[in-house]
Design an enzyme around this catalytic site. Structure first.
Site, PDB file in Angstrom:
ATOM      1  CG  ASN A 255      99.493  54.326  49.171  1.00  0.00           C
ATOM      2  OD1 ASN A 255      98.509  53.683  49.527  1.00  0.00           O
ATOM      3  ND2 ASN A 255      99.513  55.034  48.060  1.00  0.00           N
TER       4      ASN A 255
ATOM      5  NE  ARG B 217     100.362  41.445  53.902  1.00  0.00           N
ATOM      6  CZ  ARG B 217     100.949  41.166  52.739  1.00  0.00           C
ATOM      7  NH1 ARG B 217     100.748  41.929  51.702  1.00  0.00           N
ATOM      8  NH2 ARG B 217     101.723  40.106  52.630  1.00  0.00           N
TER       9      ARG B 217
ATOM     10  NE  ARG C 100      92.062  43.448  50.581  1.00  0.00           N
ATOM     11  CZ  ARG C 100      93.009  43.231  51.485  1.00  0.00           C
ATOM     12  NH1 ARG C 100      92.709  43.289  52.760  1.00  0.00           N
ATOM     13  NH2 ARG C 100      94.249  42.962  51.127  1.00  0.00           N
TER      14      ARG C 100
ATOM     15  CG  HIS D 149      93.113  37.959  45.170  1.00  0.00           C
ATOM     16  ND1 HIS D 149      93.318  38.561  43.943  1.00  0.00           N
ATOM     17  CD2 HIS D 149      93.047  38.974  46.057  1.00  0.00           C
ATOM     18  CE1 HIS D 149      93.377  39.872  44.083  1.00  0.00           C
ATOM     19  NE2 HIS D 149      93.208  40.155  45.353  1.00  0.00           N
TER      20      HIS D 149
ATOM     21  NE  ARG E 158      95.944  50.634  41.349  1.00  0.00           N
ATOM     22  CZ  ARG E 158      96.343  50.254  42.570  1.00  0.00           C
ATOM     23  NH1 ARG E 158      96.911  51.130  43.385  1.00  0.00           N
ATOM     24  NH2 ARG E 158      96.182  49.014  42.975  1.00  0.00           N
TER      25      ARG E 158
ATOM     26  CG  HIS F 246      91.345  47.258  41.894  1.00  0.00           C
ATOM     27  ND1 HIS F 246      90.485  46.188  42.001  1.00  0.00           N
ATOM     28  CD2 HIS F 246      92.362  46.994  42.751  1.00  0.00           C
ATOM     29  CE1 HIS F 246      90.947  45.326  42.893  1.00  0.00           C
ATOM     30  NE2 HIS F 246      92.082  45.787  43.364  1.00  0.00           N
TER      31      HIS F 246
ATOM     32  CE1 TYR G 226      90.015  51.290  46.546  1.00  0.00           C
ATOM     33  CE2 TYR G 226      90.462  48.977  46.158  1.00  0.00           C
ATOM     34  CZ  TYR G 226      90.634  50.112  46.916  1.00  0.00           C
ATOM     35  OH  TYR G 226      91.421  50.076  48.026  1.00  0.00           O
TER      36      TYR G 226
END
Length: 735
Positions: A85, A457, A427, A487, A616, A644, A520
């Site tokens: 992270n 990214r 992704r 997204h 979160r 998530h 997730y």
């Protein structure tokens, strides 16, 4: 609707197979939200700093590693997550602040700090966290691992027999890939790649006595932790850090020289790419060019062990052009105390320790259950038949992704009645069954459109690979809109059923990635509702063609509609309260940063509307301030799974929404995001149950205080329940 389903299907056809994938231009449109004047009754200091709030989030991750009630290898995992992270935080967030500071941009954060002031706060806070991180590892996790037979040893601690075995390994596997790079007038200081682990070496010529500097890169294509000894059942597992093995054999690299100094170091570079998008340029080529340049980004952090000499540090600072304030010292422990040597840089290597097969040191094994609506794993039901009977809400990872969303796409690919599949991909995994299904569908003659977001990214290379594979198979590949990232998580399947065409849809909060779907926590709606199908048809027309639309039937779509829709619904709760009706707002997101959304929540609180936020990560809202936010409660839940999902509940209107967007500027202004209303009472009850569990007073969490500090809750001695464990039990009981 004014046109038939068949006409809509035809109108959104992509270019013919073989045409270059397109990146569509953003149609001109009004701004997302016309900013309202800041109310005079809201104080100037009403926001928390987002960067410091992120560091607080990573501190909560570290608290899980400190928690002795966690299984030991899970604690090691959280240490690794903390390290990873922090790497990304520096590569992106700190890099952005440094760029703004160096270019003289005086843009202040929402809490009024300049980039320079934020960098100073970050440097101080980060060093405190890094010290705490190292201590948790050295004082708690490492000794506990050794007690269980899992040891990360130093060269001095291993036996002669083990040294002989490791020397042979070095000679055969490591030495051939090492390249010592000298520094002298004929050899400039070598380029140091971002996040690589390196040895800074000083050697002395025994004849002339002159000292020389060299850099040795620790290779990343061999295991970072070299196994020394491992029992057949892995009850004993001993490892040696690769950098220690190399350091012990430097005489093989610098024959005839005297070794005087060896220190490990690590550099983090700016990875916050800015792709210059041009409507007339192929985005894929522009992105590949930018990716080639990213590895040469400026240094934003230098990590060193606590025992590095001042002379060596000065050399690295000068040659790497690193500011002294960007040095992070990782302290180790030896017989002289915590500031001694043997500091282990980059604890993300603890993922390798987590891979040791010691089930008793991990969370109990977990196998996602097939949602009851879709039958058993071995005897699946037709998803199309199921959705004709009613909507289904899946909750990952408790509900299996592979037997729900993945099966939805796979059945669509093999069904002869399916005419078209349209899919967004942000992704996905390295071995992607979703991509394989889309390829199968295209090869079977179906119309397949895949909007692949090349600018996701750190997944850019993978997405370029998928885009090319899909295009080669005949899939119509589109890259999205200039200036925006796509997204949203959406799938649309068009199926011929007799004389009619029916559309089946999936809208989710998580990526189409079967691997992360096991880690997730996300929700997704599978539906054949005509209004949702019409909305997704219109959305794909926008994404693949020249359509201009910012109003939908059942969706809120960013960049034009999500913020506006959320703010309007918060304000509507105030109207309900003033009319004497029930009112309330419940929000579950990853991050809450957007000032317009926060101000709407403040105004709702001032009116007396109860507001509950489950966040979160980052939260810039200050709860519990009299006259401003005394009716707002904020809590954060971290655990085995990464929370998530984004869920919204407006009690007075009795509206439930799920979507892909966090309440952040980038999501609401610079991305295509989709938030979908869930209307089926069976499904809204499931969303209410998620909120009720997360907000239960006995649920283990952190509570955000008015001063910006996070406090563990409930207090010691109280009855504590684990939100994720309770949901796991519930799904096992109903699966």
């Amino acid at each position: 609707m004014s046109t038939s389903d068949q006409e809509q299907l035809t109108s959104q056809d992509a270019p013919a197979t073989g045409a270059a994938p397109a990146q569509r231009a953003v149609p001109s449109a009004p701004p997302a939200v016309t900013p309202a004047a800041v109310p005079t009754d809201l104080p100037d200091d009403r926001y928390l700093n987002r960067e410091l709030s992120w560091l607080d989030f990573n501190s909560r991750v570290l608290a899980l590693a400190e928690d002795a009630s966690q299984p030991l290898l899970e604690r090691a995992k959280f240490l690794a997550i903390f390290a990873s992270n922090l790497d990304e935080f520096y590569m992106v967030r700190v890099a952005g602040l440094k760029r703004r500071n160096e270019t003289g941009l005086s843009v202040r954060s929402a809490d009024g700090l300049t980039p320079r002031e934020q960098l100073a706060y970050i440097a101080k806070r980060n060093q405190e966290l890094v010290d705490r991180h190292a201590k948790v590892f050295e004082d708690q996790v490492r000794p506990a691992l050794e007690e269980c037979g899992i040891r990360i040893a130093n060269w001095e601690q291993i036996t002669d027999e083990e040294r002989t075995r490791l020397s042979n390994y070095f000679r055969d596997q490591v030495f051939p890939v090492l390249t010592p790079l000298a520094v002298d007038p004929a050899h400039p200081f070598p380029y140091i790649s971002g996040l690589s682990l390196n040895l800074a070496v000083t050697v002395r010529d025994p004849e002339g006595g002159r000292e020389r500097f060299a850099r040795v890169k620790v290779p990343d294509n061999v295991p970072r932790l070299v196994p020394i000894d491992r029992s057949a059942d892995e009850q004993v597992a001993v490892f040696l850090p690769l950098e220690e093995l190399i350091a012990a054999h430097l005489d093989a690299l610098f024959a005839g020289m005297d070794l005087t100094e060896v220190h490990a170091f690590r550099v983090t570079r700016n990875a916050d790419m800015e792709v210059e998008e041009d409507r007339d340029e192929d985005l894929l080529k522009a992105l590949e060019r930018e990716l080639a340049q990213r590895r040469f980004g400026p240094s934003v952090r230098l990590e060193i062990a606590g025992d590095m000499s001042d002379h060596m540090l000065e050399l690295l600072l000068r040659e790497l052009e690193v500011h002294p304030g960007d040095v992070v010292i990782v302290r180790g422990r030896d017989s002289d105390g915590f500031d001694g040597g043997h500091a282990l840089l980059d604890l993300s290597c603890l993922w390798q320790i987590y891979g040791v097969d010691r089930k008793e040191l991990k969370d109990p094994p977990f196998v996602p259950a097939t949602h009851p609506a879709f039958g058993e794993r071995e005897t699946p039901k037709s998803i199309f038949a199921t959705l004709r009977e009613g909507d289904v809400l899946v909750h990952h990872p408790y509900d299996s992704f592979s037997t729900s969303v993945q099966r939805f796409i796979e059945q669509a690919a093999s069904d002869p009645h399916v005419l078209a599949i349209k899919q967004t991909l942000y992704r996905t995994s390295g071995d992607s069954p979703i991509v394989d299904a889309l390829i199968d569908a295209a090869e079977a003659g179906k119309q397949v459109v895949a909007l692949v977001e090349l600018k996701a990214r750190f997944d850019e290379q993978a997405n370029i690979k998928w885009a090319r594979a899909l295009e080669k198979a005949g899939v119509h590949v589109v890259y999205g809109l200039v200036g925006l990232k796509t997204h949203c998580k959406t799938s649309l399947v068009v199926r011929q059923e007799g004389s009619t065409i029916r559309r089946y849809c999936h809208i989710g909060t998580g990526n189409y990635n079967p691997k992360t779907a096991r880690l997730y926590e996300d929700v997704g709606l599978l539906t054949a509702e005509p209004a949702v199908g019409a909305d997704l048809t219109d959305l794909f027309n926008v994404l693949t063609g020249w359509a201009r639309q910012d109003e939908y039937r059942s969706l809120l779509v960013a960049p034009y509609g999500v913020r506006r829709g959320i703010v309007e619904r918060i304000e509507r709760e105030v109207e309900h309260l003033r009319a004497g009706r029930p009112a309330g707002v419940r929000i579950k997101v990853n991050s809450l940063v957007d000032e317009q959304v926060i101000d709407a929540l403040y105004r709702a609180s001032q009116a007396g509307v109860p507001v509950d936020v489950v966040v979160r990560g980052i939260c810039a809202l200050k709860p519990g301030i009299p006259g401003l936010s005394e009716n707002i409660r904020v809590r954060s839940i971290l655990g085995r799974f990464l929370e998530h999902s984004r869920i919204f509940h407006f009690a007075g209107s009795d509206e439930h929404w799920i979507g892909s967007a966090d309440m952040m500027h980038r999501n609401l202004d610079r991305r295509v995001e989709v938030t979908c209303r869930v209307t089926d009472p069976r499904l809204t009850a499931q969303l209410d149950a998620i909120f009720d569990s997360a907000l239960d007073p006995s649920t283990r969490c952190w509570v955000l205080l008015a001063n910006g500090e996070w406090e563990p809750s409930p207090a010691d001695g109280s009855t504590v329940r684990d939100h994720q464990a309770e949901l796991l039990k519930r799904h096992r009981a109903t699966g």
